[in-house]
Structures are given as structure tokens and as C-alpha cells.
Design a protein around this motif. Sequence first.
Motif, PDB file in Angstrom:
ATOM      1  N   GLY A  30       0.813  -1.208   0.000  1.00 38.68           N
ATOM      2  CA  GLY A  30       0.000   0.000   0.000  1.00 38.68           C
ATOM      3  C   GLY A  30       0.838   1.245   0.000  1.00 38.68           C
ATOM      4  N   LEU A  31       0.166   2.360   0.293  1.00 31.81           N
ATOM      5  CA  LEU A  31       0.809   3.668   0.343  1.00 31.81           C
ATOM      6  C   LEU A  31       0.981   4.090   1.798  1.00 31.81           C
ATOM      7  CD1 LEU A  31       1.724   6.355  -0.982  1.00 31.81           C
ATOM      8  CD2 LEU A  31      -0.695   7.038  -0.973  1.00 31.81           C
ATOM      9  N   VAL A  32       2.186   4.522   2.142  1.00 30.09           N
ATOM     10  CA  VAL A  32       2.473   4.929   3.515  1.00 30.09           C
ATOM     11  C   VAL A  32       3.430   6.110   3.485  1.00 30.09           C
ATOM     12  CG1 VAL A  32       4.405   3.315   3.759  1.00 30.09           C
ATOM     13  CG2 VAL A  32       3.158   4.052   5.797  1.00 30.09           C
ATOM     14  N   ARG A  81       3.142  -4.317   6.939  1.00 30.33           N
ATOM     15  CA  ARG A  81       3.443  -5.732   7.122  1.00 30.33           C
ATOM     16  C   ARG A  81       2.944  -6.494   5.915  1.00 30.33           C
ATOM     17  NH1 ARG A  81       0.854 -10.412  10.848  1.00 30.33           N
ATOM     18  NH2 ARG A  81       2.760 -11.537  11.437  1.00 30.33           N
ATOM     19  N   LEU A  82       3.873  -7.128   5.216  1.00 29.09           N
ATOM     20  CA  LEU A  82       3.533  -7.952   4.063  1.00 29.09           C
ATOM     21  C   LEU A  82       3.373  -9.406   4.496  1.00 29.09           C
ATOM     22  CD1 LEU A  82       6.046  -6.560   1.392  1.00 29.09           C
ATOM     23  CD2 LEU A  82       3.788  -5.695   2.038  1.00 29.09           C
ATOM     24  N   SER A  83       2.450 -10.097   3.831  1.00 32.32           N
ATOM     25  CA  SER A  83       2.246 -11.521   4.059  1.00 32.32           C
ATOM     26  C   SER A  83       2.290 -12.249   2.728  1.00 32.32           C
ATOM     27  CB  SER A  83       0.893 -11.783   4.722  1.00 32.32           C
ATOM     28  OG  SER A  83       0.792 -11.146   5.967  1.00 32.32           O
ATOM     29  N   CYS A  84       2.725 -13.490   2.770  1.00 31.65           N
ATOM     30  CA  CYS A  84       2.752 -14.316   1.567  1.00 31.65           C
ATOM     31  C   CYS A  84       2.401 -15.736   1.989  1.00 31.65           C
ATOM     32  CB  CYS A  84       4.127 -14.269   0.909  1.00 31.65           C
ATOM     33  SG  CYS A  84       4.321 -15.416  -0.471  1.00 31.65           S
ATOM     34  N   ALA A  85       1.254 -16.212   1.491  1.00 34.36           N
ATOM     35  CA  ALA A  85       0.779 -17.540   1.851  1.00 34.36           C
ATOM     36  C   ALA A  85       0.931 -18.491   0.671  1.00 34.36           C
ATOM     37  CB  ALA A  85      -0.679 -17.470   2.281  1.00 34.36           C
ATOM     38  N   TRP A  95       7.251 -18.063  -7.227  1.00 35.76           N
ATOM     39  CA  TRP A  95       7.179 -16.626  -6.970  1.00 35.76           C
ATOM     40  C   TRP A  95       5.726 -16.192  -6.821  1.00 35.76           C
ATOM     41  CZ3 TRP A  95      11.346 -13.264  -6.610  1.00 35.76           C
ATOM     42  CH2 TRP A  95      12.582 -13.781  -6.985  1.00 35.76           C
ATOM     43  N   GLY A  96       5.529 -15.194  -5.967  1.00 35.95           N
ATOM     44  CA  GLY A  96       4.242 -14.548  -5.897  1.00 35.95           C
ATOM     45  C   GLY A  96       4.072 -13.532  -7.016  1.00 35.95           C
ATOM     46  N   GLN A  97       2.897 -12.929  -7.078  1.00 31.74           N
ATOM     47  CA  GLN A  97       2.572 -12.011  -8.169  1.00 31.74           C
ATOM     48  C   GLN A  97       3.089 -10.598  -7.906  1.00 31.74           C
ATOM     49  OE1 GLN A  97       0.533 -12.811  -5.773  1.00 31.74           O
ATOM     50  NE2 GLN A  97      -0.512 -10.930  -5.136  1.00 31.74           N
ATOM     51  N   GLY A  98       3.491 -10.324  -6.690  1.00 35.44           N
ATOM     52  CA  GLY A  98       4.016  -9.007  -6.340  1.00 35.44           C
ATOM     53  C   GLY A  98       2.963  -8.115  -5.706  1.00 35.44           C
ATOM     54  N   THR A  99       3.418  -7.270  -4.802  1.00 36.25           N
ATOM     55  CA  THR A  99       2.540  -6.291  -4.172  1.00 36.25           C
ATOM     56  C   THR A  99       3.271  -4.950  -4.118  1.00 36.25           C
ATOM     57  OG1 THR A  99       1.148  -5.825  -2.234  1.00 36.25           O
ATOM     58  CG2 THR A  99       3.264  -6.881  -1.800  1.00 36.25           C
ATOM     59  N   GLN A 100       2.573  -3.884  -4.470  1.00 31.43           N
ATOM     60  CA  GLN A 100       3.200  -2.567  -4.555  1.00 31.43           C
ATOM     61  C   GLN A 100       3.306  -1.928  -3.180  1.00 31.43           C
ATOM     62  OE1 GLN A 100       4.359  -0.748  -7.410  1.00 31.43           O
ATOM     63  NE2 GLN A 100       5.165   0.614  -5.804  1.00 31.43           N
ATOM     64  N   VAL A 101       4.492  -1.437  -2.883  1.00 36.67           N
ATOM     65  CA  VAL A 101       4.726  -0.627  -1.687  1.00 36.67           C
ATOM     66  C   VAL A 101       5.203   0.748  -2.151  1.00 36.67           C
ATOM     67  CG1 VAL A 101       6.164  -0.316   0.360  1.00 36.67           C
ATOM     68  CG2 VAL A 101       5.224  -2.574  -0.187  1.00 36.67           C
ATOM     69  N   THR A 102       4.496   1.776  -1.739  1.00 34.97           N
ATOM     70  CA  THR A 102       4.858   3.143  -2.099  1.00 34.97           C
ATOM     71  C   THR A 102       5.015   3.968  -0.826  1.00 34.97           C
ATOM     72  OG1 THR A 102       3.606   2.981  -4.169  1.00 34.97           O
ATOM     73  CG2 THR A 102       4.220   5.186  -3.420  1.00 34.97           C
ATOM     74  N   VAL A 103       6.188   4.575  -0.693  1.00 37.35           N
ATOM     75  CA  VAL A 103       6.486   5.389   0.486  1.00 37.35           C
ATOM     76  C   VAL A 103       6.619   6.836   0.039  1.00 37.35           C
ATOM     77  CG1 VAL A 103       7.999   5.725   2.462  1.00 37.35           C
ATOM     78  CG2 VAL A 103       7.701   3.436   1.490  1.00 37.35           C
TER      79      VAL A 103
END
Length: 121
Positions: free
Chosen positions: A10-12, A19-23, A111-119
Amino acid sequence: QVQLVESGGGLVQAGGSLRLSCAASGSILSINAMAWYRQAPGKQRELVAAISSGGSTNYANSVKGRFTISRDNAKNTVYLQMNSLKPEDTAVYYCKAKVLTYPTLYEFDYWGQGTQVTVSS
């Protein structure tokens, strides 16, 4: 087949936390190493943190002291707690798992599909 599903990006604002999770799910006998990578625009994918099946960890120098990787073997899940985030942490974050699968009994990297982190600054 094995699937890795990431969540928590997400955006922070700078200085904040995520906190990222990967199941992992599917034809899993066991999972060896798990890791988080990231890729910023125009840059190569880089290792952020890794954790062995026994819990040993290693981190990129740029995140030491700020990020913590952990795993829940019962849930086949790896986490990345990211604190004191900086604008340069902005990237797509990917998880990777080395999985022993059935019925092949071979070990593959997934591999997972990826998650966007924006700071933001």
C-alpha cells in the motif's frame, strides 16, 4: 501446482510501517527457504530478506534494523514487517519459496505475483 499469494502492500508516509504476508498453497510437501525480493522502476530485482526452514535470517544492508522477516510453518506463510520506511523502499515486493512438491518429489522455486509498496516523502 503451488501458488503464492501476497498481501499487505500500500501507500504509507515516510517513517511509517507496513506488514507484508505471503501464503503458499497447493501440492506442498515442505517449504525450505522463503524470501522477499523487491524491484523498483528501472532497477533489477534485489533480495530484501530471507529465512531458512529453521528460522535463520539474512537481510540486505539497506534494510537491516528496519525490516524483520518471519514465517509460520504451520500456515506456510512468510511475513515481512517493515518499519521506518523510506521513499527509497518504494518498489514491487515479491515473495519466493523453495517448495518440495508432490507427487513429483522435486524442489522448485515459486514466486508470488508481487505487491506494490509506495512510500511518500
